[in-house]
Design a protein around this motif. Structure first.
Motif, PDB file in Angstrom:
ATOM      1  N   THR A  52       1.069  -0.414   0.127  1.00  0.00           N
ATOM      2  CA  THR A  52      -0.141   0.234  -0.219  1.00  0.00           C
ATOM      3  C   THR A  52       0.977   0.884   0.177  1.00  0.00           C
ATOM      4  OG1 THR A  52      -1.516  -1.069   1.429  1.00  0.00           O
ATOM      5  CG2 THR A  52      -1.810   1.429   1.378  1.00  0.00           C
ATOM      6  N   ALA A  53       1.907   0.952   1.088  1.00  0.00           N
ATOM      7  CA  ALA A  53       2.534   2.466   1.089  1.00  0.00           C
ATOM      8  C   ALA A  53       3.485   2.658  -0.339  1.00  0.00           C
ATOM      9  CB  ALA A  53       3.733   2.014   2.004  1.00  0.00           C
ATOM     10  N   LEU A  54       3.831   1.754  -1.472  1.00  0.00           N
ATOM     11  CA  LEU A  54       4.725   1.560  -2.613  1.00  0.00           C
ATOM     12  C   LEU A  54       3.640   2.109  -3.792  1.00  0.00           C
ATOM     13  CD1 LEU A  54       6.847  -1.859  -2.276  1.00  0.00           C
ATOM     14  CD2 LEU A  54       7.415   0.811  -2.232  1.00  0.00           C
ATOM     15  N   GLU A  55       1.899   2.514  -2.953  1.00  0.00           N
ATOM     16  CA  GLU A  55       1.167   3.025  -4.403  1.00  0.00           C
ATOM     17  C   GLU A  55       1.321   4.027  -4.828  1.00  0.00           C
ATOM     18  OE1 GLU A  55      -2.884   2.459  -3.010  1.00  0.00           O
ATOM     19  OE2 GLU A  55      -2.986   0.018  -2.935  1.00  0.00           O
ATOM     20  N   GLY A  56       2.126   3.874  -6.838  1.00  0.00           N
ATOM     21  CA  GLY A  56       2.752   5.754  -6.987  1.00  0.00           C
ATOM     22  C   GLY A  56       3.685   6.126  -6.898  1.00  0.00           C
ATOM     23  N   THR A  77      12.118  -7.720   1.626  1.00  0.00           N
ATOM     24  CA  THR A  77      11.236  -7.168   1.995  1.00  0.00           C
ATOM     25  C   THR A  77      10.687  -6.372   1.387  1.00  0.00           C
ATOM     26  OG1 THR A  77       9.936  -8.718   4.129  1.00  0.00           O
ATOM     27  CG2 THR A  77       8.757  -6.844   3.217  1.00  0.00           C
ATOM     28  N   LEU A  78      11.232  -5.283   1.244  1.00  0.00           N
ATOM     29  CA  LEU A  78      10.884  -4.607  -0.078  1.00  0.00           C
ATOM     30  C   LEU A  78      11.154  -4.230  -1.102  1.00  0.00           C
ATOM     31  CD1 LEU A  78      10.249  -0.892   0.507  1.00  0.00           C
ATOM     32  CD2 LEU A  78      13.080  -0.812   0.997  1.00  0.00           C
ATOM     33  N   ARG A  83       9.706  -4.719  -6.239  1.00  0.00           N
ATOM     34  CA  ARG A  83       9.710  -5.562  -7.736  1.00  0.00           C
ATOM     35  C   ARG A  83       8.186  -5.448  -8.433  1.00  0.00           C
ATOM     36  NH1 ARG A  83      13.186 -10.587  -9.552  1.00  0.00           N
ATOM     37  NH2 ARG A  83      12.450 -10.762 -11.829  1.00  0.00           N
ATOM     38  N   ARG A  84       7.587  -5.782  -7.133  1.00  0.00           N
ATOM     39  CA  ARG A  84       5.985  -6.420  -7.722  1.00  0.00           C
ATOM     40  C   ARG A  84       4.960  -5.179  -8.706  1.00  0.00           C
ATOM     41  NH1 ARG A  84       5.715  -9.475  -2.552  1.00  0.00           N
ATOM     42  NH2 ARG A  84       5.143  -7.670  -1.397  1.00  0.00           N
ATOM     43  N   SER A  85       5.624  -3.584  -7.470  1.00  0.00           N
ATOM     44  CA  SER A  85       5.016  -3.119  -7.485  1.00  0.00           C
ATOM     45  C   SER A  85       5.555  -1.404  -9.346  1.00  0.00           C
ATOM     46  CB  SER A  85       5.027  -1.308  -6.784  1.00  0.00           C
ATOM     47  OG  SER A  85       4.291  -2.270  -5.522  1.00  0.00           O
ATOM     48  N   GLY A  86       6.409  -2.198  -9.157  1.00  0.00           N
ATOM     49  CA  GLY A  86       7.610  -1.601 -10.776  1.00  0.00           C
ATOM     50  C   GLY A  86       7.635  -0.384  -9.914  1.00  0.00           C
ATOM     51  N   VAL A  87       8.807  -0.113  -9.143  1.00  0.00           N
ATOM     52  CA  VAL A  87       9.321   0.669  -9.069  1.00  0.00           C
ATOM     53  C   VAL A  87      10.380   0.687  -9.436  1.00  0.00           C
ATOM     54  CG1 VAL A  87      10.596   1.616  -6.926  1.00  0.00           C
ATOM     55  CG2 VAL A  87       8.719   0.931  -6.352  1.00  0.00           C
ATOM     56  N   GLY A  88      10.404   1.997 -10.196  1.00  0.00           N
ATOM     57  CA  GLY A  88      12.041   1.856 -11.238  1.00  0.00           C
ATOM     58  C   GLY A  88      13.229   2.518 -10.632  1.00  0.00           C
ATOM     59  N   HIS A  89      13.520   2.613  -9.562  1.00  0.00           N
ATOM     60  CA  HIS A  89      14.405   2.749  -8.450  1.00  0.00           C
ATOM     61  C   HIS A  89      14.797   2.915  -7.405  1.00  0.00           C
ATOM     62  CE1 HIS A  89      17.855   6.694  -8.548  1.00  0.00           C
ATOM     63  NE2 HIS A  89      18.188   4.957  -7.843  1.00  0.00           N
ATOM     64  N   GLY A 120      16.034  -6.898  -8.912  1.00  0.00           N
ATOM     65  CA  GLY A 120      15.540  -6.855 -10.269  1.00  0.00           C
ATOM     66  C   GLY A 120      15.241  -5.229 -10.499  1.00  0.00           C
ATOM     67  N   VAL A 121      15.358  -4.592  -9.715  1.00  0.00           N
ATOM     68  CA  VAL A 121      14.664  -3.035  -9.546  1.00  0.00           C
ATOM     69  C   VAL A 121      16.071  -2.096  -9.648  1.00  0.00           C
ATOM     70  CG1 VAL A 121      13.834  -1.162  -7.925  1.00  0.00           C
ATOM     71  CG2 VAL A 121      13.088  -3.554  -7.541  1.00  0.00           C
ATOM     72  N   PRO A 122      16.125  -1.369 -10.821  1.00  0.00           N
ATOM     73  CA  PRO A 122      17.402  -1.057 -10.855  1.00  0.00           C
ATOM     74  C   PRO A 122      17.495  -0.520  -9.891  1.00  0.00           C
ATOM     75  CG  PRO A 122      16.281  -0.677 -13.173  1.00  0.00           C
ATOM     76  CD  PRO A 122      14.795  -1.513 -12.191  1.00  0.00           C
ATOM     77  N   SER A 123      18.747   0.143  -9.225  1.00  0.00           N
ATOM     78  CA  SER A 123      19.489   0.963  -8.597  1.00  0.00           C
ATOM     79  C   SER A 123      20.504   1.504  -8.441  1.00  0.00           C
ATOM     80  CB  SER A 123      19.779  -0.610  -6.974  1.00  0.00           C
ATOM     81  OG  SER A 123      20.586  -1.326  -7.811  1.00  0.00           O
ATOM     82  N   THR A 124      20.544   2.463  -7.335  1.00  0.00           N
ATOM     83  CA  THR A 124      21.852   2.932  -7.076  1.00  0.00           C
ATOM     84  C   THR A 124      22.288   2.608  -5.047  1.00  0.00           C
ATOM     85  OG1 THR A 124      21.612   5.114  -8.022  1.00  0.00           O
ATOM     86  CG2 THR A 124      22.665   5.735  -6.565  1.00  0.00           C
TER      87      THR A 124
END
Length: 247
Positions: A52-56, A77-78, A83-89, A120-124
């Motif tokens: 829920t916190a990752l929505e948007g 967990t994060l 990755r499920r939420s489609g976070v880009g960075h 699997g999430v692009p990261s820095t």
């Protein structure tokens, strides 16, 4: 999605990082376990509330820590939820020397870097030296002993507020993997730092520097916690002490 999520948003590093992003006009959501101070409430160990916190949210800056083994599960967990939420960075702060200093906490931080890199999430990933507050705390915590005992290492403390600005800059940019380490503007001996702390705090106890054989002391004495090359930031230890003690 264009939103930013800062975990550990009410902490020493999370608060100024969120503030730096907001100052640049970005939409920022803080995340804490309690949901206090207007943040989203989520449990990074169990995962409750994380989706829920990752929505948007497009970019996550992960700064939450329990200062223990739970940090590993929080990162897992994060990372899975991002990755499920489609976070880009996904931006992570880490510590200079985690791959060279044989401390269990540092080994965990290195593993967290690996979890983020393999998510699997692009990261820095940004490693930084220890904050001014940690050095002062090393001295202040020993208030009931006649002498301050501390390892005879060199330190390169950095201001949390300046690291926060750096993290905000990284968050708004493209994922870059592990970026160059940053360390404070000065590399200083423990005796020098302790003398500055004594002047500011009014403490009169002497310092008892300790040297021991073994890989841990060898790593620190070999400069594993220091950053070579261009120093980062302008705020020195005395700047922190003036704010902390009003001296």
């Amino acid at each position: 999605m264009t939103g930013y999520l800062v975990t550990g948003a009410t902490g020493q590093l999370g608060r100024p990082t969120a503030a730096a992003l907001r100052a640049d006009g970005h939409d920022v959501r803080g995340l804490t376990s309690s949901g206090r101070e207007g943040t989203a409430a989520a449990d990074l160990v169990t995962g409750e509330g994380v989706d829920t916190a990752l929505e948007g949210i497009d970019t996550v800056v992960h700064l939450a820590t329990a200062n223990g083994r739970r940090d590993l599960e929080m990162a897992r967990t994060l990372a899975r939820a991002a990755r499920r939420s489609g976070v880009g960075h996904l931006v992570l702060v880490s510590i200079v020397g985690v791959d060279r200093i044989p401390l269990s906490f540092y080994r965990d931080r290195l593993r967290i870097e690996e979890i983020v890199a393999g998510s699997g999430v692009p990261s820095t990933v940004q490693r930084a030296t220890q904050f001014h507050s940690l050095v002062a705390g090393l001295f202040a915590a020993q208030r009931f002993v006649p002498a301050v005992v501390a390892p005879a290492w060199r330190f390169q403390p950095v201001a949390a507020e300046e690291v926060a600005v750096r993290l905000a800059e990284l968050a708004v940019g493209e994922p870059r993997g592990r970026v160059p380490d940053i360390g404070g503007p000065e590399q200083r001996d423990l005796r020098d730092l302790h003398a500055a702390w004594k002047r500011a705090s009014g403490d009169r106890r002497p310092l008892l520097p300790v040297r021991l054989p073994g890989k841990l002391f060898a790593a620190y004495e070999g400069g594993a916690a220091l950053v070579r090359g261009e120093p980062f930031g302008r705020r020195v230890f005395e700047d922190y002490l003036r704010e902390r003690y009003g001296a």
